[in-house]
Design a protein around this motif. Sequence first.
Motif, mmCIF file in Angstrom:
data_model
loop_
_atom_site.group_PDB
_atom_site.id
_atom_site.type_symbol
_atom_site.label_atom_id
_atom_site.label_comp_id
_atom_site.label_asym_id
_atom_site.label_seq_id
_atom_site.Cartn_x
_atom_site.Cartn_y
_atom_site.Cartn_z
ATOM 1 N N GLU A 280 -3.958 13.550 -9.778
ATOM 2 C CA GLU A 280 -4.603 14.724 -10.546
ATOM 3 C C GLU A 280 -5.598 14.450 -11.434
ATOM 4 O O GLU A 280 -6.361 15.239 -11.649
ATOM 5 C CB GLU A 280 -3.247 15.428 -11.289
ATOM 6 N N ARG A 281 -5.561 13.298 -12.112
ATOM 7 C CA ARG A 281 -6.490 13.017 -13.060
ATOM 8 C C ARG A 281 -7.646 12.182 -12.621
ATOM 9 O O ARG A 281 -8.182 11.396 -13.417
ATOM 10 C CB ARG A 281 -5.564 12.382 -14.232
ATOM 11 N N ASP A 282 -7.506 11.937 -11.438
ATOM 12 C CA ASP A 282 -8.682 11.147 -10.743
ATOM 13 C C ASP A 282 -8.868 9.613 -11.184
ATOM 14 O O ASP A 282 -9.651 9.184 -11.502
ATOM 15 C CB ASP A 282 -10.099 11.821 -11.132
ATOM 16 N N PHE A 283 -7.644 9.108 -11.260
ATOM 17 C CA PHE A 283 -7.093 7.613 -11.933
ATOM 18 C C PHE A 283 -6.790 7.033 -10.459
ATOM 19 O O PHE A 283 -5.730 7.287 -10.010
ATOM 20 C CB PHE A 283 -6.027 7.812 -12.812
ATOM 21 N N PRO A 284 -7.811 6.196 -9.907
ATOM 22 C CA PRO A 284 -7.688 5.473 -8.479
ATOM 23 C C PRO A 284 -6.426 4.413 -8.828
ATOM 24 O O PRO A 284 -6.447 3.495 -9.468
ATOM 25 C CB PRO A 284 -9.063 4.905 -8.543
ATOM 26 N N LEU A 285 -5.713 4.498 -7.989
ATOM 27 C CA LEU A 285 -4.577 3.623 -7.555
ATOM 28 C C LEU A 285 -4.193 3.597 -5.981
ATOM 29 O O LEU A 285 -4.425 4.335 -5.209
ATOM 30 C CB LEU A 285 -3.241 4.023 -8.077
ATOM 31 N N LYS A 286 -3.998 2.303 -5.749
ATOM 32 C CA LYS A 286 -3.648 2.060 -4.218
ATOM 33 C C LYS A 286 -2.082 1.734 -4.157
ATOM 34 O O LYS A 286 -1.270 0.933 -4.779
ATOM 35 C CB LYS A 286 -4.203 0.743 -3.751
ATOM 36 N N VAL A 287 -1.467 2.622 -3.231
ATOM 37 C CA VAL A 287 0.145 2.486 -3.137
ATOM 38 C C VAL A 287 0.589 1.834 -1.727
ATOM 39 O O VAL A 287 -0.012 2.307 -0.769
ATOM 40 C CB VAL A 287 0.553 3.860 -3.342
ATOM 41 N N TYR A 288 1.339 0.981 -1.924
ATOM 42 C CA TYR A 288 1.868 0.301 -0.561
ATOM 43 C C TYR A 288 3.441 0.892 -0.337
ATOM 44 O O TYR A 288 4.224 0.685 -1.486
ATOM 45 C CB TYR A 288 2.039 -1.131 -0.395
ATOM 46 N N ALA A 289 3.684 1.620 0.495
ATOM 47 C CA ALA A 289 4.998 2.109 0.777
ATOM 48 C C ALA A 289 5.670 1.305 1.906
ATOM 49 O O ALA A 289 5.365 1.187 2.805
ATOM 50 C CB ALA A 289 5.025 3.474 1.250
ATOM 51 N N CYS A 290 6.708 0.488 1.379
ATOM 52 C CA CYS A 290 7.508 -0.462 2.168
ATOM 53 C C CYS A 290 8.705 0.471 2.978
ATOM 54 O O CYS A 290 9.100 1.599 2.458
ATOM 55 C CB CYS A 290 8.164 -1.619 1.506
ATOM 56 N N GLU A 291 9.052 0.090 4.068
ATOM 57 C CA GLU A 291 10.007 0.839 5.007
ATOM 58 C C GLU A 291 11.569 0.711 4.211
ATOM 59 O O GLU A 291 11.841 -0.235 3.766
ATOM 60 C CB GLU A 291 10.179 0.212 6.640
ATOM 61 N N THR A 292 12.372 1.710 4.598
ATOM 62 C CA THR A 292 13.736 1.667 4.218
ATOM 63 C C THR A 292 14.662 2.052 5.329
ATOM 64 O O THR A 292 14.386 3.006 6.154
ATOM 65 C CB THR A 292 13.796 2.860 3.192
ATOM 66 N N ARG A 293 15.603 1.460 5.563
ATOM 67 C CA ARG A 293 16.634 1.625 6.574
ATOM 68 C C ARG A 293 17.914 2.690 5.746
ATOM 69 O O ARG A 293 18.076 2.510 4.641
ATOM 70 C CB ARG A 293 17.276 0.724 7.127
ATOM 71 N N PRO A 294 18.499 3.240 6.513
ATOM 72 C CA PRO A 294 18.458 3.466 7.930
ATOM 73 C C PRO A 294 17.533 4.920 8.648
ATOM 74 O O PRO A 294 17.463 4.749 9.738
ATOM 75 C CB PRO A 294 19.992 3.689 8.178
ATOM 76 N N VAL A 295 17.030 5.590 7.731
ATOM 77 C CA VAL A 295 16.486 6.669 7.978
ATOM 78 C C VAL A 295 14.942 6.770 7.791
ATOM 79 O O VAL A 295 14.152 7.707 7.705
ATOM 80 C CB VAL A 295 16.765 8.140 7.530
ATOM 81 N N LEU A 296 14.331 5.410 7.514
ATOM 82 C CA LEU A 296 12.947 5.364 7.708
ATOM 83 C C LEU A 296 12.183 6.291 6.587
ATOM 84 O O LEU A 296 11.476 6.922 6.819
ATOM 85 C CB LEU A 296 12.372 5.562 9.021
ATOM 86 N N GLN A 297 12.861 6.155 5.483
ATOM 87 C CA GLN A 297 12.336 6.999 4.323
ATOM 88 C C GLN A 297 10.911 6.579 3.940
ATOM 89 O O GLN A 297 10.042 7.612 3.488
ATOM 90 C CB GLN A 297 13.171 6.760 3.021
ATOM 91 N N GLY A 298 10.620 5.337 3.901
ATOM 92 C CA GLY A 298 9.105 4.962 3.735
ATOM 93 C C GLY A 298 8.169 5.628 4.382
ATOM 94 O O GLY A 298 7.293 6.166 4.064
ATOM 95 N N ALA A 299 8.419 5.771 5.753
ATOM 96 C CA ALA A 299 7.174 6.242 6.700
ATOM 97 C C ALA A 299 7.617 7.635 6.796
ATOM 98 O O ALA A 299 6.537 8.273 6.619
ATOM 99 C CB ALA A 299 7.574 5.596 8.013
ATOM 100 N N ARG A 300 8.564 8.218 7.010
ATOM 101 C CA ARG A 300 9.042 9.579 7.195
ATOM 102 C C ARG A 300 8.770 10.396 5.782
ATOM 103 O O ARG A 300 8.260 11.658 6.101
ATOM 104 C CB ARG A 300 10.519 9.653 7.608
ATOM 105 N N LEU A 301 8.974 9.981 4.793
ATOM 106 C CA LEU A 301 8.962 10.478 3.489
ATOM 107 C C LEU A 301 8.020 10.266 2.673
ATOM 108 O O LEU A 301 7.110 10.929 2.259
ATOM 109 C CB LEU A 301 10.432 10.743 2.856
ATOM 110 N N THR A 302 8.094 9.036 1.912
ATOM 111 C CA THR A 302 6.912 8.523 1.068
ATOM 112 C C THR A 302 5.615 8.520 1.648
ATOM 113 O O THR A 302 4.745 9.131 0.720
ATOM 114 C CB THR A 302 7.471 7.245 0.415
#
Length: 217
Positions: A182-204
């Motif tokens: 929102e504030r044009d403040f650059p960040l890089k995010v790495y989302a790692c995977e989560t079991r058992p319903v793959l919250q990293g890929a499916r949601l984050t």
Amino acid sequence: MTTLAPLPYSVQWDDTHITLLNQQALPSITEFIELHSVDDVYDSILTLKVRGAPAIGLTAAFGVALGAKQETTAELGDFKRNVTRHIEKLASSRPTAVNLFWALRRMENALHAAQSISAAKEALVTEAKAIFAEDEEMCRKIGEHGLSLFTRGDSILTHCNAGGIATARYGTALAPFHLAKERDFPLKVYACETRPVLQGARLTAWELMQAGVDVTL
């Protein structure tokens, strides 16, 4: 400044029903479903259409308000007993969800304090909306504090999904990233995977991509 892509409100009160982001369908389908009864709300919590402790509590609170609005009995004692049964049913949907019981206790207190059916119906809607507003504001403050820990260009690893779709808005762990965008403040995010319903890929990853955040799974 870069314009923030609108965050999805995963739970929305629409007076005659609740509109819910179906998290079971993500990420391939972005589907909003309508809940028209306490049974619908119960099923949505039980089947993980709504997930994330805050979002579960919000949905249950609005479910109580919805059930109360649909009650047609003219006697206050019967009305309160019927709404209490709705509360008990929703409490059984996710026995380990702390926010669920916290929100339902607040709704129960509002119910018992009312001196008429019309006052109870109004109070329950008001209380559910208050719970929603408080959660949104709390998540924004979490984001403010979290963002203060980062410098421009930082890379951050996050786990599971603690985002806006699991809360009223912004999320908890993901809130700083939404505010940074929102504030044009650059960040890089790495989302790692989560079991058992793959919250990293499916949601984050899905949620941050929707908001235009630089995210890598």
